[in-house]
Design an enzyme around this catalytic site. Structure first.
Site, PDB file in Angstrom:
ATOM      1  N   TYR A 281     -39.815  26.911  71.044  1.00  0.00           N
ATOM      2  CA  TYR A 281     -40.690  28.063  71.271  1.00  0.00           C
ATOM      3  C   TYR A 281     -40.363  28.791  72.571  1.00  0.00           C
ATOM      4  CZ  TYR A 281     -45.037  30.726  70.801  1.00  0.00           C
ATOM      5  OH  TYR A 281     -45.960  31.731  70.639  1.00  0.00           O
TER       6      TYR A 281
ATOM      7  N   VAL B 220     -41.442  36.568  68.875  1.00  0.00           N
ATOM      8  CA  VAL B 220     -41.230  35.206  68.357  1.00  0.00           C
ATOM      9  C   VAL B 220     -42.201  34.894  67.221  1.00  0.00           C
ATOM     10  CG1 VAL B 220     -41.301  32.755  68.976  1.00  0.00           C
ATOM     11  CG2 VAL B 220     -40.358  34.423  70.587  1.00  0.00           C
ATOM     12  N   GLU B 221     -43.448  35.311  67.383  1.00  0.00           N
ATOM     13  CA  GLU B 221     -44.490  34.929  66.428  1.00  0.00           C
ATOM     14  C   GLU B 221     -44.413  35.684  65.109  1.00  0.00           C
ATOM     15  OE1 GLU B 221     -46.722  32.681  66.316  1.00  0.00           O
ATOM     16  OE2 GLU B 221     -46.804  31.874  68.341  1.00  0.00           O
ATOM     17  N   SER B 222     -44.285  36.999  65.176  1.00  0.00           N
ATOM     18  CA  SER B 222     -44.480  37.820  63.971  1.00  0.00           C
ATOM     19  C   SER B 222     -43.416  38.881  63.771  1.00  0.00           C
ATOM     20  CB  SER B 222     -45.845  38.519  64.055  1.00  0.00           C
ATOM     21  OG  SER B 222     -45.868  39.395  65.188  1.00  0.00           O
TER      22      SER B 222
ATOM     23  N   SER C 139     -49.282  28.872  65.586  1.00  0.00           N
ATOM     24  CA  SER C 139     -48.315  29.946  65.391  1.00  0.00           C
ATOM     25  C   SER C 139     -47.386  29.645  64.245  1.00  0.00           C
ATOM     26  CB  SER C 139     -47.485  30.115  66.664  1.00  0.00           C
ATOM     27  OG  SER C 139     -46.663  28.984  66.839  1.00  0.00           O
TER      28      SER C 139
END
Length: 404
Positions: A251, A144-146, A33
């Site tokens: 995370y 959170v990721e993108s 990620s």
């Protein structure tokens, strides 16, 4: 506090074992990620704002939708699916979550921008998560990721809402070629992400999804080593016990922080956009190629809207068998969808019985033959379809036949 999957998963098959081996090999070279917020709250970068019937028929109504007296929106359904809000964290762990809550609240405009960007996807992803009886918090992983940008790409090569690295995507069966990238396809990548999280939880962590989330970010090899190290120190080996790369240490706190804010936005002075409880798109299964320009003309939908819903189509063309599903706005007429699904040859006709609106090119056709069949000149047919070279005509191409 760990979470163990409610359903007892079947034992992994030999095929799954092979996949896990491939994933471990992929994770050894790069993390799965990438985030928009950096390795700590203070080092984080701001997200850029982005603007944001027929239903997805394979989605079943959830029991609370049938019982409630008032219809719920996507946010209410998401909150109903949260499972981690009541977990008891240590003071140290809670402080890590609170630090990210404070960070997010420093830039509420970023929360607003990201949640607007989530509008087409949130209801559908929430439904897919709850269908598996997984914690609803997992539906916020793309935050959170993108930053909920399905076209997001990181400098390390991760792509899509779920930020899959190339080799991880390959191991999970996400097709990549010059026409299509399954990592950018929200339908296929969401299934792959949830499969991946459940598979790792069952394979390595006895159903512990928090550890699986860490492995999603850092790779199972990294997490397994940290877990063994913690256990040798007399700790339980849960996520909060582990010493991991800084990004992975942040995370789960980030995920729980944004879930906390969305759970009670009024408490934090955050305004969320209105999102309907049903998916914002319909799915059309196709066994033939079609360009977004062709689909736009046939469906009378703006091409940019189709492109936004289908970011996996790299050159604006759905080429079977790389991709078989086209996403379209939910309010497109069913009859028109059936026409597109059938290849465009069940063409609409106007009420007075005049010529059809479109024609699907067949093998052996030429522009002059098609034009004469529908009382057009070849030049007019070329103009209507922005064709520069008559010899470039291809079987399967959808031609518009009028200005209508």
């Amino acid at each position: 506090m760990t979470y163990r999957t409610i359903r007892q998963r079947f034992l992994l098959s030999a095929g799954s074992t092979v996949i896990m081996s491939l994933l471990l090999a992929a994770a050894a070279n790069s993390q799965a990620s990438t985030t928009d917020y950096g390795s700590s709250p203070r080092a984080a970068s701001s997200a850029n704002a982005a603007p944001g019937s027929n239903r997805d028929t394979d989605v079943q109504m959830h029991f609370w939708e049938q019982l409630t007296l008032e219809p719920k929106d996507a946010w209410s359904q998401l909150r109903d699916s949260f499972q981690w809000r009541e977990q008891s964290l240590s003071a140290k762990a809670q402080a890590r979550v609170d630090e990210w809550i404070d960070y997010y609240l420093e830039s509420p405009e970023n929360i607003a921008a990201i949640t607007r960007r989530a509008t087409p996807w949130l209801a559908w992803i929430t439904q897919k998560v709850t269908e598996r009886r997984l914690p609803g918090e997992l539906a916020l992983i793309p935050f959170v990721e993108s930053s909920f940008d399905p076209g997001a790409r990181s400098h390390r090569g991760a792509a899509g809402l779920w930020q899959f690295m190339p080799r991880t995507g390959d191991a999970l069966g996400l097709v990549r070629n010059g026409h299509y990238d399954g990592r950018l396809d929200v339908i296929t990548s969401t299934k792959a992400a949830l499969d991946y999280l459940e598979m790792q939880a069952d394979q390595w962590y006895e159903g512990d999804l928090e550890l699986s989330l860490a492995a999603y970010n850092a790779g199972a090899g990294t997490v397994n080593k940290a877990k063994r190290r913690a256990e040798r120190q007399g700790l339980k080996g849960e996520y909060w016990d582990l010493s991991l790369p800084q990004e992975t240490m942040q995370y789960l706190p980030k995920l729980l922080a944004i879930a906390t804010i969305i759970d009670t936005p009024e408490r934090y002075g955050v305004s969320l956009p209105d999102i309907h409880s049903e998916p914002a798109f319909a799915k059309v299964k196709l066994d033939h190629s079609v360009t977004l320009a062709e689909a736009s003309r046939l469906l009378e939908v703006d091409r940019s809207a189709l492109a936004e819903l289908n970011p996996g189509l790299l050159n604006g063309t759905l080429n079977a068998p790389s991709a078989q599903t086209l996403l379209v706005p939910e309010d497109v007429d069913q009859q028109v969808l059936a026409e597109l699904s059938n290849g465009g040859n069940d063409r609409r006709t106007v009420a007075d019985g005049s010529a059809p609106a479109t024609y699907r090119v067949e093998s052996g056709d030429s522009l002059s033959v098609i034009a004469s069949r529908y009382d057009l000149s070849a030049q007019e047919l070329m103009r209507l379809n922005a064709i520069e070279r008559p010899e470039a005509l291809q079987a399967g191409q959808l031609l518009t036949l009028s200005e209508r």
